[in-house]
Design a protein around this motif. Structure first.
Motif, PDB file in Angstrom:
ATOM      1  N   LYS A  80      10.277  -4.105  -5.768  1.00  0.00           N
ATOM      2  CA  LYS A  80      11.297  -3.319  -6.461  1.00  0.00           C
ATOM      3  C   LYS A  80      11.659  -3.963  -7.798  1.00  0.00           C
ATOM      4  N   SER A  81      11.684  -5.296  -7.842  1.00  0.00           N
ATOM      5  CA  SER A  81      12.044  -5.982  -9.082  1.00  0.00           C
ATOM      6  C   SER A  81      10.991  -5.749 -10.166  1.00  0.00           C
ATOM      7  N   LYS A  82       9.738  -5.608  -9.771  1.00  0.00           N
ATOM      8  CA  LYS A  82       8.689  -5.319 -10.749  1.00  0.00           C
ATOM      9  C   LYS A  82       8.960  -3.998 -11.463  1.00  0.00           C
ATOM     10  N   GLU A  83       9.481  -3.035 -10.715  1.00  0.00           N
ATOM     11  CA  GLU A  83       9.783  -1.733 -11.301  1.00  0.00           C
ATOM     12  C   GLU A  83      10.960  -1.810 -12.270  1.00  0.00           C
ATOM     13  N   LEU A  84      11.900  -2.705 -11.992  1.00  0.00           N
ATOM     14  CA  LEU A  84      13.125  -2.769 -12.795  1.00  0.00           C
ATOM     15  C   LEU A  84      13.009  -3.654 -14.035  1.00  0.00           C
ATOM     16  N   LEU A  85      12.088  -4.614 -14.014  1.00  0.00           N
ATOM     17  CA  LEU A  85      12.009  -5.573 -15.122  1.00  0.00           C
ATOM     18  C   LEU A  85      11.667  -4.926 -16.458  1.00  0.00           C
ATOM     19  N   SER A  86      11.017  -3.775 -16.416  1.00  0.00           N
ATOM     20  CA  SER A  86      10.684  -3.109 -17.680  1.00  0.00           C
ATOM     21  C   SER A  86      11.907  -2.513 -18.357  1.00  0.00           C
TER      22      SER A  86
ATOM     23  N   PRO B 208       9.499 -14.069 -13.972  1.00  0.00           N
ATOM     24  CA  PRO B 208       9.959 -12.715 -14.322  1.00  0.00           C
ATOM     25  C   PRO B 208       9.834 -12.421 -15.809  1.00  0.00           C
ATOM     26  N   THR B 209      10.124 -13.416 -16.649  1.00  0.00           N
ATOM     27  CA  THR B 209      10.035 -13.210 -18.103  1.00  0.00           C
ATOM     28  C   THR B 209       8.591 -12.968 -18.520  1.00  0.00           C
ATOM     29  N   GLU B 210       7.664 -13.757 -17.955  1.00  0.00           N
ATOM     30  CA  GLU B 210       6.248 -13.568 -18.270  1.00  0.00           C
ATOM     31  C   GLU B 210       5.757 -12.209 -17.802  1.00  0.00           C
ATOM     32  N   TYR B 211       6.166 -11.832 -16.624  1.00  0.00           N
ATOM     33  CA  TYR B 211       5.770 -10.526 -16.088  1.00  0.00           C
ATOM     34  C   TYR B 211       6.334  -9.404 -16.962  1.00  0.00           C
ATOM     35  N   LYS B 212       7.571  -9.584 -17.394  1.00  0.00           N
ATOM     36  CA  LYS B 212       8.223  -8.574 -18.241  1.00  0.00           C
ATOM     37  C   LYS B 212       7.461  -8.376 -19.542  1.00  0.00           C
ATOM     38  N   LYS B 213       7.041  -9.494 -20.153  1.00  0.00           N
ATOM     39  CA  LYS B 213       6.289  -9.418 -21.414  1.00  0.00           C
ATOM     40  C   LYS B 213       4.903  -8.808 -21.201  1.00  0.00           C
ATOM     41  N   LYS B 214       4.271  -9.226 -20.107  1.00  0.00           N
ATOM     42  CA  LYS B 214       2.916  -8.741 -19.831  1.00  0.00           C
ATOM     43  C   LYS B 214       2.875  -7.244 -19.557  1.00  0.00           C
ATOM     44  N   SER B 215       3.911  -6.737 -18.875  1.00  0.00           N
ATOM     45  CA  SER B 215       3.928  -5.324 -18.508  1.00  0.00           C
ATOM     46  C   SER B 215       4.576  -4.433 -19.563  1.00  0.00           C
ATOM     47  N   ALA B 216       5.056  -5.044 -20.648  1.00  0.00           N
ATOM     48  CA  ALA B 216       5.693  -4.246 -21.717  1.00  0.00           C
ATOM     49  C   ALA B 216       4.656  -3.364 -22.391  1.00  0.00           C
TER      50      ALA B 216
END
Length: 274
Positions: free
Chosen positions: A228-234, A265-273
């Motif tokens: 669920k957090s993966k969906e929200l980080l964007s 989480p920050t790295e994932y956020k940047k990667k999925s942006a």
């Protein structure tokens, strides 16, 4: 549509079927009644489920004797061997159905999931429900489909009353736990309190859940929160995402997220942006 396939008054064979498919998970195809010819025998294989309720006479199914008040179930793609008694041939009402969740529904009703004869306290009640549907004259196929679907649900509800034990089967308990987690993953879930509410020990709750889903309730909850957090980080900050998915400590969230995904989480956020 209602069909009368009776060869004569001694051996009536009446059924109602429809061609509409309004449901996917489980849906009624046909309901019917017949009085079998003396000593008749069939060997069949079909791709449907059928529940038969014996209202009179005797016979054999899969070489097992049955009498009035018994029931038997036909399951998809299994050989059926059916035989009517030579002196007192049986009469039955039946309902035919199929669907993507039919097997799991039978499981939840504690019904056999292979061709079997079984005892059931409400056989005559089920037969009466089916008789009522046979005697109705629906105005169109849609009404007919809903009438048949309704009687299927009513019959399954009758079976739901009769578990072989006083406690629900473990798969039902597991489903209750999973549904609770799915609906409340963002909350402070305490499995000890949940176990008390369900009248089970915490260890039993863990045991049946892991046997069903392969992970403990805690692990399932953690995995769900990360997904669920993966969906929200964007859309949200790391802190907002942590609190929105049930983590009270953003640092702990970051550590768990990294452990599960290999990224912070920050790295994932940047990667999925985008």
């Amino acid at each position: 549509m209602k069909y009368d396939m009776s060869t004569n008054n001694l051996y009536p064979h009446i059924f109602r079927s429809h061609i509409l498919k309004l449901f996917d998970e489980i849906y009624a195809i046909e309901v019917g009644y017949n009085r079998t010819p003396q000593g008749s025998r069939w060997n069949l294989r079909r791709d449907v489920y059928i529940l038969h309720y014996i209202t009179a006479g005797k016979g054999k199914f899969m070489n097992k004797n049955f009498i009035a008040g018994d029931a038997y179930i036909v399951t998809p793609n299994e050989l059926e061997t059916i035989e009517a008694d030579a002196e007192s041939p049986y009469e039955s009402y039946w309902i035919m159905f199929k669907g993507t969740k039919a097997d799991s529904v039978l499981k939840s009703c504690a019904l056999p999931r292979h061709n079997s004869v079984f005892e059931f306290n409400e056989t005559m009640q089920c037969a009466m429900l089916l008789k009522q549907v046979l005697n109705v004259a629906p105005v169109n196929e849609t009404e007919e489909a809903y009438l048949m679907q309704g009687v299927l649900y009513n019959i399954l509800a009758l079976h739901m009353r009769y578990y072989p034990e006083s406690t629900p089967p473990s798969f039902i308990l597991s489903s209750q736990i999973k549904n609770f987690i799915d609906c409340n993953y963002f909350s402070n879930i305490k499995f000890g309190e949940l176990a008390q509410q369900l009248n089970y020990s915490r260890s039993h709750l863990y045991k049946v859940f892991k046997a069903t889903y392969g992970v403990s309730p805690n692990e399932y909850l953690l995995n769900l929160r990360i997904e669920k957090s993966k969906e929200l980080l964007s859309q949200f900050s790391v802190n907002e995402t942590a609190y929105s998915t049930g983590f009270n400590n953003p640092l702990y969230f970051s550590r768990i997220f990294h452990k599960k995904t290999g990224l912070s989480p920050t790295e994932y956020k940047k990667k999925s942006a985008p």
